[in-house]
Design an enzyme around this catalytic site. Structure first.
Site, PDB file in Angstrom:
ATOM      1  N   PRO A   9     -33.648  21.033 -16.205  1.00 46.52           N
ATOM      2  CA  PRO A   9     -34.900  20.591 -16.834  1.00 46.52           C
ATOM      3  C   PRO A   9     -35.542  19.384 -16.160  1.00 46.52           C
ATOM      4  CG  PRO A   9     -33.000  20.083 -18.217  1.00 46.52           C
ATOM      5  CD  PRO A   9     -32.516  20.986 -17.125  1.00 46.52           C
ATOM      6  N   ASN A  10     -36.856  19.474 -16.066  1.00 45.62           N
ATOM      7  CA  ASN A  10     -37.741  18.431 -15.552  1.00 45.62           C
ATOM      8  C   ASN A  10     -37.695  18.272 -14.041  1.00 45.62           C
ATOM      9  OD1 ASN A  10     -38.960  17.510 -18.007  1.00 45.62           O
ATOM     10  ND2 ASN A  10     -36.962  16.680 -18.553  1.00 45.62           N
ATOM     11  N   HIS A  79     -25.477  16.060 -19.073  1.00 44.51           N
ATOM     12  CA  HIS A  79     -24.861  15.102 -19.998  1.00 44.51           C
ATOM     13  C   HIS A  79     -24.693  15.657 -21.413  1.00 44.51           C
ATOM     14  CE1 HIS A  79     -26.094  12.774 -16.592  1.00 44.51           C
ATOM     15  NE2 HIS A  79     -27.381  12.891 -16.898  1.00 44.51           N
ATOM     16  N   SER A 101     -30.352  10.727  -8.190  1.00 44.88           N
ATOM     17  CA  SER A 101     -29.934   9.358  -8.503  1.00 44.88           C
ATOM     18  C   SER A 101     -28.420   9.365  -8.762  1.00 44.88           C
ATOM     19  CB  SER A 101     -30.678   8.857  -9.741  1.00 44.88           C
ATOM     20  OG  SER A 101     -30.319   9.627 -10.890  1.00 44.88           O
ATOM     21  N   ARG A 106     -26.715   4.332 -14.230  1.00 48.22           N
ATOM     22  CA  ARG A 106     -27.912   4.243 -15.073  1.00 48.22           C
ATOM     23  C   ARG A 106     -27.485   4.066 -16.536  1.00 48.22           C
ATOM     24  NH1 ARG A 106     -31.853   8.978 -13.359  1.00 48.22           N
ATOM     25  NH2 ARG A 106     -33.203   7.819 -14.791  1.00 48.22           N
ATOM     26  N   ARG A 110     -26.030   8.667 -19.626  1.00 48.21           N
ATOM     27  CA  ARG A 110     -25.955   9.535 -18.436  1.00 48.21           C
ATOM     28  C   ARG A 110     -24.574   9.478 -17.772  1.00 48.21           C
ATOM     29  NH1 ARG A 110     -31.490  10.755 -17.385  1.00 48.21           N
ATOM     30  NH2 ARG A 110     -32.826   9.061 -18.090  1.00 48.21           N
TER      31      ARG A 110
HETATM   32  O1  CA2 Z   1     -30.522  12.134 -10.636  1.00 52.58           O
HETATM   33  C1  CA2 Z   1     -30.634  13.332 -10.945  1.00 52.58           C
HETATM   34  O2  CA2 Z   1     -30.759  14.236 -10.127  1.00 52.58           O
HETATM   35  C2  CA2 Z   1     -30.675  13.711 -12.423  1.00 52.58           C
HETATM   36  O3  CA2 Z   1     -29.962  14.932 -12.581  1.00 52.58           O
HETATM   37  C3  CA2 Z   1     -32.132  13.885 -12.772  1.00 52.58           C
HETATM   38  C4  CA2 Z   1     -32.376  14.182 -14.251  1.00 52.58           C
HETATM   39  C5  CA2 Z   1     -31.653  13.179 -15.132  1.00 52.58           C
HETATM   40  O4  CA2 Z   1     -31.781  13.554 -16.506  1.00 52.58           O
HETATM   41  C6  CA2 Z   1     -30.176  13.049 -14.781  1.00 52.58           C
HETATM   42  O5  CA2 Z   1     -29.592  12.057 -15.600  1.00 52.58           O
HETATM   43  C7  CA2 Z   1     -30.002  12.672 -13.315  1.00 52.58           C
HETATM   44  C8  CA2 Z   1     -33.888  14.158 -14.551  1.00 52.58           C
HETATM   45  C9  CA2 Z   1     -34.623  15.272 -13.870  1.00 52.58           C
HETATM   46  C10 CA2 Z   1     -35.884  14.830 -13.197  1.00 52.58           C
HETATM   47  O6  CA2 Z   1     -36.779  14.232 -14.097  1.00 52.58           O
HETATM   48  C11 CA2 Z   1     -37.978  13.800 -13.631  1.00 52.58           C
HETATM   49  C12 CA2 Z   1     -38.724  13.056 -14.523  1.00 52.58           C
HETATM   50  C13 CA2 Z   1     -39.946  12.571 -14.129  1.00 52.58           C
HETATM   51  C14 CA2 Z   1     -40.435  12.815 -12.850  1.00 52.58           C
HETATM   52  C15 CA2 Z   1     -39.695  13.565 -11.970  1.00 52.58           C
HETATM   53  C16 CA2 Z   1     -38.462  14.061 -12.375  1.00 52.58           C
END
Ligand code: CA2
Length: 142
Positions: A9-10, A79, A101, A106, A110
């Site tokens: 997601p996202n 998570h 990341s 963080r 997470r």
């Molecule tokens: O660091 C990573 O790759 C994560 O998997 C990215 C996730 C986050 O929830 C994990 O803790 C770490 C978030 C996905 C990307 O979210 C975005 C939000 C705004 C703009 C671009 C990407």
């Protein structure tokens, strides 16, 4: 070798905001970079992204006996999702967990990863080049 790249997601929002954490490249840039690596290394690659937990679970189930390696950035489901954990446990190939990341540096929420216990290799905190590091591991170790 057949590799399935899953983004959760996202991750479709990459490059659209939060560049200080996730960089400026889009998901298409990431997938193109991975496809380029795959072409140069004789790897057959499928790239998928979903914002839906069940869809990711279904793709992991369908990967059995078809893909040698799943490279997965589970996004926030990393998570929270016991369902993704269970599907990966059933998968009969190698699993690589990747994060752009380093979630462990963080917020506390997470710090737990339900993917990590299923993963043969984990890469985090190297930006999008971590995806290539994941592919390099897969090609070397499989
Ligand atoms: O660091 C990573 O790759 C994560 O998997 C990215 C996730 C986050 O929830 C994990 O803790 C770490 C978030 C996905 C990307 O979210 C975005 C939000 C705004 C703009 C671009 C990407």
């Amino acid at each position: 070798m057949n590799i399935l790249l899953l983004n959760g997601p996202n991750l479709n929002m990459l490059g659209k905001r939060d560049a200080s954490i996730y960089g400026t490249e889009t998901l298409k840039d990431v997938e193109d970079m991975c496809q380029n690596f795959a072409d140069k290394n004789g790897v057959s690659l499928t790239c998928r992204q979903s914002n839906h937990e069940g869809e990711l679970v279904t793709w992991i189930q369908q990967a059995r006996s078809t893909y040698d390696v799943i490279i997965i950035n589970g996004g926030a489901y990393t998570h929270t999702s016991i369902a993704i954990h269970d599907a990966l446990e059933i998968f009969d190939g190698k699993v690589v967990e990747i994060h752009i990341s380093e979630p462990k540096e963080r917020e506390a929420f997470r710090h737990i990863s339900y993917i990590e216990p299923c993963a043969d290799y984990r890469i985090a905190g190297h930006g999008i080049k971590g995806y290539i590091m994941a592919f390099e591991w897969a090609v070397d170790k499989k």
